[in-house]
Design a protein around this motif. Structure first.
Motif: not given
Length: 158
Positions: A117-140
């Motif tokens: 959402d480019k119009t949002h103050d912060f964050p503009q991006r939310i990202i999830y990465q599937n790292q397998g059954k027991n690990d999940l990486l997310a970042w803003i």
């Protein structure tokens, strides 16, 4: 000369097909987030819990648990279709007058899912990465006060 063009067209169509699939069935595409995830911090834990709903949406909640064991709901989450597009919607406790903010799914490459959402103050991006059954990486990420910012959340399945 024809070979590189053909390869490019095939790669483009495969990428388009994967993104189209994510847009059609978010409950299946994002099934990897289902369950309870935990991240240890210096001040305690962050817990993110996701469930599948009968309407084919996914809903989640994020909590902070301090060293004493006290918990605080920080946001409610939803991955849902709006029209033909898939969105990650967040309602943050104490912000935006209780209204949700929705980020549109713009990319689905290499098990990395980018919502923006480019119009949002912060964050503009939310990202999830599937790292397998027991690990999940997310970042803003995005810009705040003219500076590029990024915060990572490395979760383990509970």
């Amino acid at each position: 000369m024809k070979r590189p063009i053909l390869n490019f067209i095939i790669l483009f169509l495969v990428g388009f097909s994967i993104n189209a699939h994510a847009q059609k069935e978010p409950s299946k595409t994002f099934a990897f987030v289902l369950g309870s995830w935990e991240m240890q911090t210096a001040k305690g834990k962050i817990i993110e819990q996701w469930k599948h709903n009968p309407d084919e949406t996914l809903s989640g909640k994020s909590y902070r648990i301090n060293a004493k064991g006290d918990s605080l709901l920080t946001e409610t989450l939803k991955i849902k279709k709006i029209g033909k597009d898939t969105f990650y919607c967040s309602t943050v406790t104490g912000q935006n007058e209780g209204k949700e903010t929705c980020f549109k799914l713009i990319s689905t490459k290499n098990k990395i899912y980018v919502f923006e959402d480019k119009t949002h103050d912060f964050p503009q991006r939310i990202i999830y990465q599937n790292q397998g059954k027991n690990d999940l990486l997310a970042w803003i990420e995005g810009e705040l006060n003219g500076k590029s910012r990024k915060s990572e959340f490395r979760y383990k399945r509970q």
